[in-house]
Design a protein around this motif. Structure first.
Motif, mmCIF file in Angstrom:
data_model
loop_
_atom_site.group_PDB
_atom_site.id
_atom_site.type_symbol
_atom_site.label_atom_id
_atom_site.label_comp_id
_atom_site.label_asym_id
_atom_site.label_seq_id
_atom_site.Cartn_x
_atom_site.Cartn_y
_atom_site.Cartn_z
ATOM 1 N N GLU A 3 0.835 -1.208 0.000
ATOM 2 C CA GLU A 3 0.000 0.000 0.000
ATOM 3 C C GLU A 3 0.870 1.260 0.000
ATOM 4 O O GLU A 3 0.618 2.216 -0.739
ATOM 5 C CB GLU A 3 -0.898 -0.026 1.243
ATOM 6 N N SER A 4 1.929 1.273 0.802
ATOM 7 C CA SER A 4 2.791 2.466 0.851
ATOM 8 C C SER A 4 3.614 2.584 -0.439
ATOM 9 O O SER A 4 3.884 3.687 -0.911
ATOM 10 C CB SER A 4 3.692 2.449 2.097
ATOM 11 N N TRP A 5 3.999 1.450 -1.047
ATOM 12 C CA TRP A 5 4.734 1.523 -2.330
ATOM 13 C C TRP A 5 3.840 2.115 -3.405
ATOM 14 O O TRP A 5 4.264 2.951 -4.199
ATOM 15 C CB TRP A 5 5.205 0.130 -2.787
ATOM 16 N N GLU A 6 2.571 1.667 -3.409
ATOM 17 C CA GLU A 6 1.613 2.161 -4.404
ATOM 18 C C GLU A 6 1.403 3.675 -4.228
ATOM 19 O O GLU A 6 1.329 4.426 -5.212
ATOM 20 C CB GLU A 6 0.277 1.408 -4.236
ATOM 21 N N ALA A 7 1.352 4.131 -2.974
ATOM 22 C CA ALA A 7 1.146 5.565 -2.711
ATOM 23 C C ALA A 7 2.328 6.380 -3.247
ATOM 24 O O ALA A 7 2.141 7.440 -3.863
ATOM 25 C CB ALA A 7 0.960 5.796 -1.211
ATOM 26 N N MET A 8 3.550 5.892 -3.028
ATOM 27 C CA MET A 8 4.743 6.596 -3.538
ATOM 28 C C MET A 8 4.744 6.633 -5.066
ATOM 29 O O MET A 8 5.103 7.631 -5.694
ATOM 30 C CB MET A 8 6.020 5.913 -3.028
ATOM 31 N N TYR A 9 4.342 5.507 -5.654
ATOM 32 C CA TYR A 9 4.275 5.407 -7.120
ATOM 33 C C TYR A 9 3.264 6.412 -7.687
ATOM 34 O O TYR A 9 3.556 7.161 -8.626
ATOM 35 C CB TYR A 9 3.892 3.969 -7.472
ATOM 36 N N ARG A 10 2.075 6.452 -7.061
ATOM 37 C CA ARG A 10 1.007 7.318 -7.591
ATOM 38 C C ARG A 10 1.362 8.794 -7.512
ATOM 39 O O ARG A 10 1.157 9.546 -8.460
ATOM 40 C CB ARG A 10 -0.283 7.098 -6.790
ATOM 41 N N VAL A 11 1.894 9.220 -6.392
ATOM 42 C CA VAL A 11 2.098 10.660 -6.188
ATOM 43 C C VAL A 11 3.394 11.157 -6.828
ATOM 44 O O VAL A 11 3.520 12.349 -7.110
ATOM 45 C CB VAL A 11 2.023 11.034 -4.684
ATOM 46 N N ASN A 12 4.321 10.250 -7.099
ATOM 47 C CA ASN A 12 5.609 10.722 -7.632
ATOM 48 C C ASN A 12 5.866 10.364 -9.093
ATOM 49 O O ASN A 12 6.584 11.091 -9.769
ATOM 50 C CB ASN A 12 6.761 10.173 -6.779
ATOM 51 N N PHE A 13 5.305 9.256 -9.559
ATOM 52 C CA PHE A 13 5.670 8.822 -10.913
ATOM 53 C C PHE A 13 4.479 8.614 -11.848
ATOM 54 O O PHE A 13 4.493 9.076 -12.984
ATOM 55 C CB PHE A 13 6.517 7.537 -10.840
ATOM 56 N N TRP A 14 3.429 7.958 -11.361
ATOM 57 C CA TRP A 14 2.329 7.567 -12.245
ATOM 58 C C TRP A 14 1.783 8.763 -13.037
ATOM 59 O O TRP A 14 1.628 8.710 -14.256
ATOM 60 C CB TRP A 14 1.196 6.923 -11.423
ATOM 61 N N HIS A 15 1.509 9.861 -12.328
ATOM 62 C CA HIS A 15 0.876 11.007 -12.996
ATOM 63 C C HIS A 15 1.830 11.683 -13.987
ATOM 64 O O HIS A 15 1.379 12.309 -14.951
ATOM 65 C CB HIS A 15 0.359 12.030 -11.977
#
Ligand SMILES: NC(=O)c1ccc[n+]([C@@H]2O[C@H](COP(=O)([O-])OP(=O)(O)OC[C@H]3O[C@@H](n4cnc5c(N)ncnc54)[C@H](O)[C@@H]3O)[C@@H](O)[C@H]2O)c1
Length: 284
Positions: free
Chosen positions: A120-132
């Motif tokens: 869950e915390s990895w996904e949060a880092m991914y979403r806010v820093n890279f995905w967008h």
């Protein structure tokens, strides 16, 4: 592609480096994104801001309008497909396309140390820093190519350019942004697209509050950053303006640390008492 010296773009007005351009900026409501939005508007760009916080969105548009600039804000969350679609479609519907894109949203919070981290915390880092960064770039890229090219500026972190012991997942997401930037530049340069990154550090913003976070910071800066002072959003915005404008027409694929020299001086500390550098903290 020619060998004609007139390929170097003409700059008619050095005080209006983005005159007539449309610039899309994520997280433009505060901190570095707000400084970039204000400086770009001052240089003649029509600024389109994606911002999750409605009050910040309103405040930055008001401040740009009061200074005689042009800006619009869209209250969206760029971590979601719906938010990216709402922002990009609204901009493309009104402007027809963009010339400059600044992917600025990013966050190390909530800080979860690696041994306590989970999917869950990895996904949060991914979403806010890279995905967008990928999603917003994908949504705007065709329009930039159709307009004959443009400049993409990705704000990441010096932690994506050096080892960051504090949170390796955050650092890896920032490194992903840096390498996405380099690879995008290599792939789309012939279509008129330049892409460069900014490796931020030590900059006073709502997210990273150095002033109230450190009681004795005034005396610490001499040993803290090679330039001997705290950084401000304007320090970042000026580099973003350089990278967004024709000032940097032959620069692409690079990630520039805008960090007061912390990356350059990594491992070395200035001792104000000894008046010299040391790489042995015990001698400080
Ligand atoms: N300030 C520093 O020293 C520093 C250091 C390293 C990296 N960075 C990077 O620089 C960038 C800007 O940082 P900052 O310090 O100005 O941050 P900040 O949090 O002070 O400002 C970010 C802005 O983006 C908005 N935002 C946040 N999440 C959003 C979302 N999901 N959708 C839309 N808008 C959103 C916030 O409301 C805020 O207005 C980030 O990528 C950050 O990781 C900053």
């Amino acid at each position: 592609m020619t060998t004609d010296p007139s390929d170097v773009p003409q700059i008619d007005d050095w005080s209006r480096l983005l005159d007539g351009k449309v610039a899309a900026i994520t997280g433009g409501g505060a901190g570095i994104g707000a400084a970039i939005s204000e400086l770009f508007a001052e240089h003649g760009a029509a600024v389109e801001i994606a911002e999750i916080d409605a009050d910040r969105a309103r405040a930055v548009v008001d401040s740009i309008s009061a200074a005689g600039g042009t800006a619009r804000a869209h209250v969206v969350d760029v971590r979601t497909e719906g938010g990216v679609a709402e922002f990009c479609e609204a901009v493309l519907d009104t402007q027809g396309g963009i010339d400059v894109l600044v992917n600025n949203v990013g966050d190390y919070r909530p800080l979860v140390r690696f041994r306590e981290s989970d999917p869950e915390s990895w996904e949060a880092m991914y979403r806010v820093n890279f995905w967008h960064v990928v999603a917003v770039t994908r949504a705007f890229l065709d329009s930039m190519i159709e307009r004959g090219g443009g400049s993409i500026v990705n704000v990441h972190s010096v932690e994506g350019m050096r080892g960051f012991p504090g949170e390796p997942v955050y650092a890896a997401m920032k490194a992903a942004v840096a390498h996405f930037t380099t690879s995008l530049a290599a792939g789309y340069g012939r279509r008129g697209i330049r892409a460069n990154g900014i490796g931020t550090d030590l900059t006073q913003t709502p997210q990273v509050d150095y002033i109230s976070g450190y009681g004795e910071h005034e005396t610490l800066w001499e040993s803290w950053a090679p330039v001997g002072r705290l950084g401000w959003p304007a320090d970042q915005a000026r580099v973003a303006l350089f990278l967004a404008s024709d000032m940097s027409s032959f620069v692409t694929g690079h990630n520039i640390p805008v960090d007061g020299g912390t990356k350059a001086g990594g491992g070395w500390f200035y001792s104000p008492t000894a008046k010299r550098f040391t790489n042995r903290p015990t001698t400080l």
